[in-house]
Structure formats: structure tokens, C-alpha cells
Design a protein around this motif. Structure first.
Motif, PDB file in Angstrom:
ATOM      1  N   ARG A 272       0.812  -1.222   0.000  1.00 11.18           N
ATOM      2  CA  ARG A 272       0.000   0.000   0.000  1.00 11.18           C
ATOM      3  C   ARG A 272       0.842   1.267   0.000  1.00 11.18           C
ATOM      4  NH1 ARG A 272      -0.860  -4.839   1.574  1.00 11.18           N
ATOM      5  NH2 ARG A 272      -0.731  -4.362   3.773  1.00 11.18           N
ATOM      6  N   SER A 273       1.887   1.306   0.844  1.00  8.46           N
ATOM      7  CA  SER A 273       2.717   2.514   0.890  1.00  8.46           C
ATOM      8  C   SER A 273       3.352   2.773  -0.472  1.00  8.46           C
ATOM      9  CB  SER A 273       3.814   2.385   1.961  1.00  8.46           C
ATOM     10  OG  SER A 273       3.292   2.681   3.239  1.00  8.46           O
TER      11      SER A 273
ATOM     12  N   LEU B 217       0.840   4.245  -2.908  1.00  9.56           N
ATOM     13  CA  LEU B 217       0.504   5.645  -2.633  1.00  9.56           C
ATOM     14  C   LEU B 217       1.628   6.574  -3.081  1.00  9.56           C
ATOM     15  CD1 LEU B 217      -1.169   5.244   0.871  1.00  9.56           C
ATOM     16  CD2 LEU B 217      -2.304   5.768  -1.292  1.00  9.56           C
ATOM     17  N   GLU B 218       2.859   6.067  -3.047  1.00 11.23           N
ATOM     18  CA  GLU B 218       3.993   6.871  -3.511  1.00 11.23           C
ATOM     19  C   GLU B 218       3.933   7.089  -5.008  1.00 11.23           C
ATOM     20  OE1 GLU B 218       8.148   5.720  -2.693  1.00 11.23           O
ATOM     21  OE2 GLU B 218       7.350   5.313  -0.682  1.00 11.23           O
TER      22      GLU B 218
ATOM     23  N   ALA C  82      -2.110   3.563  -7.648  1.00 10.68           N
ATOM     24  CA  ALA C  82      -3.090   3.559  -6.562  1.00 10.68           C
ATOM     25  C   ALA C  82      -4.214   2.561  -6.749  1.00 10.68           C
ATOM     26  CB  ALA C  82      -3.666   4.966  -6.374  1.00 10.68           C
TER      27      ALA C  82
ATOM     28  N   THR D  94      -2.663   1.566   6.565  1.00 12.78           N
ATOM     29  CA  THR D  94      -2.423   2.238   5.293  1.00 12.78           C
ATOM     30  C   THR D  94      -3.545   1.966   4.293  1.00 12.78           C
ATOM     31  OG1 THR D  94      -0.083   1.813   5.731  1.00 12.78           O
ATOM     32  CG2 THR D  94      -0.636   2.711   3.577  1.00 12.78           C
TER      33      THR D  94
ATOM     34  N   GLY E 222       2.988   5.934   3.788  1.00 12.43           N
ATOM     35  CA  GLY E 222       1.701   5.984   3.098  1.00 12.43           C
ATOM     36  C   GLY E 222       0.607   6.548   3.988  1.00 12.43           C
ATOM     37  N   THR E 223       0.629   6.158   5.244  1.00 12.84           N
ATOM     38  CA  THR E 223      -0.377   6.654   6.197  1.00 12.84           C
ATOM     39  C   THR E 223      -0.205   8.146   6.440  1.00 12.84           C
ATOM     40  OG1 THR E 223      -0.592   4.481   7.225  1.00 12.84           O
ATOM     41  CG2 THR E 223      -1.265   6.355   8.559  1.00 12.84           C
TER      42      THR E 223
ATOM     43  N   ARG F 289       1.170  10.223   4.289  1.00 11.50           N
ATOM     44  CA  ARG F 289       0.891  10.879   3.012  1.00 11.50           C
ATOM     45  C   ARG F 289      -0.590  11.219   2.867  1.00 11.50           C
ATOM     46  NH1 ARG F 289       4.062  10.767  -1.792  1.00 11.50           N
ATOM     47  NH2 ARG F 289       5.510   9.471  -0.615  1.00 11.50           N
TER      48      ARG F 289
END
Lengths: 243, 243
Positions: A46-47, A50-51, A57, A85, A128-129, A131
Motif C-alpha cells: 500500500r505505501s 501511494l507513492e 493507486a 495504510t 503511506g499513512t 501521506r
């Protein structure tokens, strides 16, 4: 979260159910536990997604939608996602399955802390969280101020998660996490520290150096919230866990 | 089993998968774990149903068939039932869902012990498990002799299960189980003791008095067998747990 944290979430949910029965003065009997299902399906990181923003995504979303759809088909009324996340996609997941209540971990934690009279907290989480401002937003909505670790400390948390817990190197995870937790406590005093990634408690629990700190485990708060939903109704409950 | 033992079975399965990856020289990555589902549904007490024979024996079967059917519908190829006594209905469950392999805990344990060169074992289990000769038959088929506890010791095991673990009184469970284990060791020497009910390990693990004994946890053997099946294929795996 990884699958180890998913397994641990079932334990926390079962504990929360037993606690609920005791609070209600009812005997703890096997058959008094609510029906519940755990889905552990492979989901891309997930992280990382998101990056990479738009192009990446959608990758974690598809398997999460599929798992949630299958839990809904099983008759689940409430679903907890035991990955912080992954809540970046909470809105879409909830929108696509309006017949199921998808619990929101950060809102549950914020409500829990506000009810305890807290006014500020520190947050250990994945990039990610941070972000998507998952906890910052929920905590602000509940009137709580949120302190974040410094960049080098965030890197330490990520290292403890990926090279530590997820790779099976617990001593490394313990070293990374406890250093960050102690630094946060040094800077902000005895405020609550939210362990906003399910791998963090696995690496911090039982570490002597952090024994005096006020560590909050969102998985425990979420499991307790899911148990409350379970005993408010009679239908089955899903716990969707994403590896 | 109770739901606590069901939660613990997921942990054992995840551990077994990680161990499998390490043995194969592969990195332990979240996404390398196989998809798996846990179903925990209320099932009437199995030992009680077996005591009441024909009139009661169908009661646990119905919810188990339903859970297994739903796991099959999810696409499960292999299912482990993390309750020893529930295996009294193994034949019917397997017959009704031939498309799914329903693992048999006692046969897995017998094969595991035979492969280690054991020739005799002692068995701590529920009255229901003794009644259907679940382990005695599987062990005999694998060429192993099985020693049972005496009637008063069996009563102690049942008390540790129902008034101890299932009711949340761990000290009582520890006292009951460790007394029986020590008596078995005194009578039969250093043979393996099969903890043939999922509540027994929860009450015996970590008890100092039994540290020297050779305790075998069928849930661990079963989890390892399920992980082997998982990595032999690509489809999802169910772990059906009955409370």
C-alpha cells in the motif's frame, strides 16, 4: 499489515468479545461468540502504491474490493480492515458496499482517545499513512493535536516494518521502533503514542526500554469496536485482512 | 476448540507458511503468503453431542456443513478443521464436498510421529474424541501404540478444558492439564504426549512443571500440513474453525 498481524487481529477480536460478555455479566461460552470470518488475500504494497500516486493507486484497491465483496456475500454486516495504510481507500470501499459498515481505524482511535480526555498524541506510522493524513485528519476532527516523527525517525519506523517485522527480524524491529518511541516521549512528554501500523505493536510489545510509555494499539481499539458492532446485531462479521 | 484456539490456528498457519518460504530459500514477503480464510461459526458442543449419540449427533454437523460449503464456494481447495472432536464428522464432511480436501488431524499427527520413528504415544483429549477413537485408530493405522489417561485423569482434562480455558480460568486449566501430563510421563516414560484438544496447549504451554515433557501440538502439525497443501497449488485455502 502482514498476515501475522491479521492473525493477531482475530485474537484481539476474540479477546474483545470475551471482555464484552464479562462486562455484560454473561458467562463466556464458545457458542456465545458471534460468527466471524477472516479474509487474508495478497494485496500489493500500500505505501508503495501511494507513492506512485495515480498510476499505482488502483493496484491495492482491486483485491481489496474483491475480498470485501466476498465478505459482503457471506452476509457480513460490519468489516474491519486490519491495515492502517489500506484505509487510504476506505472511502471507495465503503461507497461500493453500502450494505456493509466498513469501520475506519483512525476515527475509532480518535473517538477512543477523545473519550479518555486526551488533547494531543504522537503518531508512528508508514509513509503511506502520513501521506494521506489518515490519523491527522481523524484526530483533528475529534479535537486532538497530532505530533509526527522527524524524517530520520520515519525512516527508522519504515525500516523496522519492512526489514524487521515483515522480514522476520524481530530484534531489528525492536531496535528501530523503541528508538523512535523514546525520542517522541523525550520531545513531547507523557502523551499517548499511537502505533499506527499493525507491524509496530508486534515489534514494541514486551520491549523493556519502552515499558513506561503510553502506547496505543489501534488494532485493539478496532477489534473492540468490531466486537461492539457484533453484539449490537445478530449477523456475521467480517474481518478483512490484507497481506 | 473455542474461538481463541481458532485465532491461534491462523497464527500457526502463518508461521508454517513463513517456515516453508525459509526452507525453500525464498524471502518472506507479505505477498508470498497464500490466500486463506478463517470461518468461525457457533457449533453446538461436540463432546456433548457425541454423548447423546443419535439424537444429538446431527446438531454440530449442520453448521459445520454450512461453513464448509461456504469455504468451498469461496474456492478453497483444502480445509483444516481446528477442532479435534469435530473430526468425528470428518467422513460426512469430506463426502459432501469431494471438491475440497478436508485434512484429518489425527492422520496428519500419526504420519508425523511415525516419520519421526515414534512407536508409542500418550493421548490427552476430550471424552468425545476418545469415544470415536479418533487418534487410536489413526495411530494404529500408522503402527503406533496409544496410551490413554485413567478415568479420573480424563475428568481432569475435561475440567481444564471447560472450566479452565473455555471459561477463561487459565490457572485452573494449567493445574488440571499439568497434573495429567506429569502422571502420564510417570507411567509411560519419555514418550510423546499428544495434546489432542486445541484447548490443552493453551493451558500447558509455558507451564514450568511440564517443561521436560515431549508435548505434541496437533494444531501445529495440522497448520504445517495445510501450508504444504497451500504451496503445492495456487488456489485459496480455508481454515474452518468451530467455536
Amino acid at each position: 499489515m502482514g498476515p501475522a498481524a491479521g492473525a493477531d487481529f482475530v485474537r484481539l477480536f476474540v479477546d474483545a468479545c470475551a471482555q464484552h460478555m464479562r462486562t455484560m455479566g454473561e458467562p463466556v461460552r464458545d457458542q456465545a461468540f458471534p460468527e466471524h470470518w477472516l479474509a487474508q488475500v495478497p494485496v500489493p504494497d500500500r505505501s508503495g502504491a501511494l507513492e506512485r500516486a495515480d498510476e499505482g493507486a488502483h493496484q491495492p484497491l482491486e483485491p481489496m474490493l474483491q475480498a470485501l465483496g466476498r465478505l459482503a456475500a457471506l452476509g457480513s454486516r460490519a468489516v474491519a480492515i486490519a491495515c492502517n495504510t489500506a484505509h487510504a481507500w476506505h472511502g471507495t470501499l465503503q461507497q461500493r458496499f453500502p450494505q456493509v459498515e466498513v469501520l475506519h481505524v483512525a476515527r475509532e482511535v480518535a473517538a477512543h482517545l477523545a473519550a479518555q480526555g486526551e488533547t494531543q498524541v504522537a503518531l508512528m506510522a508508514t509513509e503511506g499513512t502520513y501521506r494521506v493524513r489518515l490519523y491527522e485528519q481523524a484526530l483533528a476532527d475529534a479535537g486532538l493535536q497530532c505530533h509526527l516523527p522527524w524524517p530520520d525517525e520515519r525512516a527508522l519506523v519504515m525500516r523496522g516494518i519492512y526489514e524487521g517485522v515483515k522480514a522476520g527480524d524481530l530484534p531489528l524491529a525492536q531496535a528501530c521502533f523503541s528508538e523512535v518511541a523514546l525520542r517522541l516521549a523525550e520531545r513531547h512528554g507523557r502523551i499517548a503514542i499511537v502505533m499506527g501500523c499493525t507491524e509496530v505493536p508486534l515489534g514494541l510489545q514486551g520491549v523493556a526500554a519502552v515499558r513506561g510509555l503510553r502506547l496505543v494499539d489501534p488494532a485493539r481499539v478496532l477489534a473492540s469496536a468490531l466486537a461492539d458492532r457484533a453484539y449490537a446485531g445478530t449477523s456475521p462479521f467480517g474481518s478483512s485482512a490484507f497481506t
